[in-house]
Design a protein around this motif. Structure first.
Motif, PDB file in Angstrom:
ATOM      1  N   LYS A   4       1.196  -1.242  -0.198  1.00 29.22           N
ATOM      2  CA  LYS A   4      -0.230   0.068   0.047  1.00 29.22           C
ATOM      3  C   LYS A   4       1.096   1.185  -0.056  1.00 29.22           C
ATOM      4  O   LYS A   4       0.093   2.331   0.120  1.00 29.22           O
ATOM      5  N   PHE A   5       2.601   1.535  -0.541  1.00 26.07           N
ATOM      6  CA  PHE A   5       2.919   2.737   0.646  1.00 26.07           C
ATOM      7  C   PHE A   5       2.649   3.663  -1.063  1.00 26.07           C
ATOM      8  O   PHE A   5       2.385   4.794  -0.542  1.00 26.07           O
ATOM      9  N   LYS A   6       2.795   3.187  -2.355  1.00 34.09           N
ATOM     10  CA  LYS A   6       2.544   3.629  -3.243  1.00 34.09           C
ATOM     11  C   LYS A   6       0.778   4.137  -3.022  1.00 34.09           C
ATOM     12  O   LYS A   6       0.887   4.977  -3.569  1.00 34.09           O
ATOM     13  N   SER A   7       0.140   3.961  -2.757  1.00 29.48           N
ATOM     14  CA  SER A   7      -1.056   4.010  -3.125  1.00 29.48           C
ATOM     15  C   SER A   7      -1.703   5.318  -1.545  1.00 29.48           C
ATOM     16  O   SER A   7      -2.668   6.123  -1.345  1.00 29.48           O
ATOM     17  N   LYS A   8      -0.175   5.640  -0.755  1.00 27.79           N
ATOM     18  CA  LYS A   8      -0.556   6.703   0.227  1.00 27.79           C
ATOM     19  C   LYS A   8      -1.427   6.700   1.284  1.00 27.79           C
ATOM     20  O   LYS A   8      -1.487   7.357   1.212  1.00 27.79           O
TER      21      LYS A   8
END
Length: 279
Positions: A174-178
């Protein structure tokens, strides 16, 4: 300590004007309030009341995966147990059964560490234990008894590391989805609580119906239910498509298998060196 013999509230020092304090709501104790049957009656009423948090939380947690996580993140927290309260409840119930000898998933005895083929640390465990026995002259039976007793104690605390270990792969996905890290953390707490409760369910089945408690049936059923829980939770909490949620559920289910392996290795080494250096 005696019950109140005056009109002063013990919590806020206000004057009682009836059975309850008009300022803080504290109940004025009566002699029957200090009896065991009164304690048990109040506990039962709290547990079974229609507005009780426990039953309401368990209903949502087991019947609608992801609802509790969404509720906590959105600020709807009053109707339910807090995430760590739920985890501690599942932890206490699980390790209560462990003391009876029915729960072995997270408090694995020495025999498993030295013989289970799916434990990567097994060869190291065999070497360390064999060297320790040769050094001290202690029998394997006696050492196993001491090891298993300490495992039962340590696992009650160490099991909490399952939460950050599961959080890491979820946060990576979920890192890129902030998404806020707290969301992944709460998701992880609820997931590990579910796993402990699922283990409780299977242990009760094994206890009540031994003929249905085959290891293969247990393993595949638990894997399937865990994967379904993760899938439904991901879909409800992050509101993504079924394909993406399904792929992430597969990754996280596989990650959880690795998490359990890491946990068991950590449990072995902590227990082994505690016996060697401390006890």
């Amino acid at each position: 300590m005696s019950i109140q013999t005056n009109n002063v509230c013990p919590s806020c020092q206000n004057i009682f004007r009836g059975r309850y304090c008009s300022y803080c709501g504290e109940k004025r104790l009566a002699p029957e309030d200090l009896k065991v049957h009164s304690f048990l009656k109040n506990a039962l009423v709290t547990l079974l009341s229609t507005d009780g948090k426990l039953l309401h939380t368990l209903k949502q947690h087991l019947g609608s995966p992801g609802v509790l996580t969404n509720a906590y993140i959105s600020g709807k927290r009053t109707p339910y147990l807090k995430p760590l309260q739920l985890f501690l409840l599942a932890n206490v119930l699980y390790f209560f059964l462990a003391t009876l000898g029915y729960a072995l998933t997270f408090n694995t005895p020495l025999y498993w560490h030295m013989n289970a083929v799916n434990f990567p640390h097994r060869p190291v465990a065999e070497l360390l234990v064999t060297a320790e026995l040769n050094s001290t002259g202690e029998t394997l039976e006696d050492y196993s008894q001491r090891f298993n007793n300490l495992v039962d104690s340590f696992s009650k605390t160490i099991v909490i590391v399952l939460i950050p270990l599961f959080f890491l792969p979820l946060q990576f996905l979920k890192f890129k989805s902030k998404e806020p890290p707290l969301k992944q953390l709460v998701f992880s707490v609820h997931f590990i609580s579910f796993v402990l409760m699922l283990s409780l369910l299977f242990f009760l089945i094994q206890l009540l119906t031994p003929a249905l408690s085959g290891e293969t049936v247990y393993s595949w059923t638990s894997i399937t239910l865990i994967a379904l829980y993760v899938l439904v939770s991901l879909k409800r909490v992050y509101d993504k498509g079924y394909l993406r949620s399904g792929l992430e559920a597969i990754i996280l289910s596989a990650s959880f298998y690795v998490v359990v392996i890491l946990y068991r290795g950590l449990l072995f080494f902590i227990t082994f060196y505690s016996l060697k250096w401390i006890l």
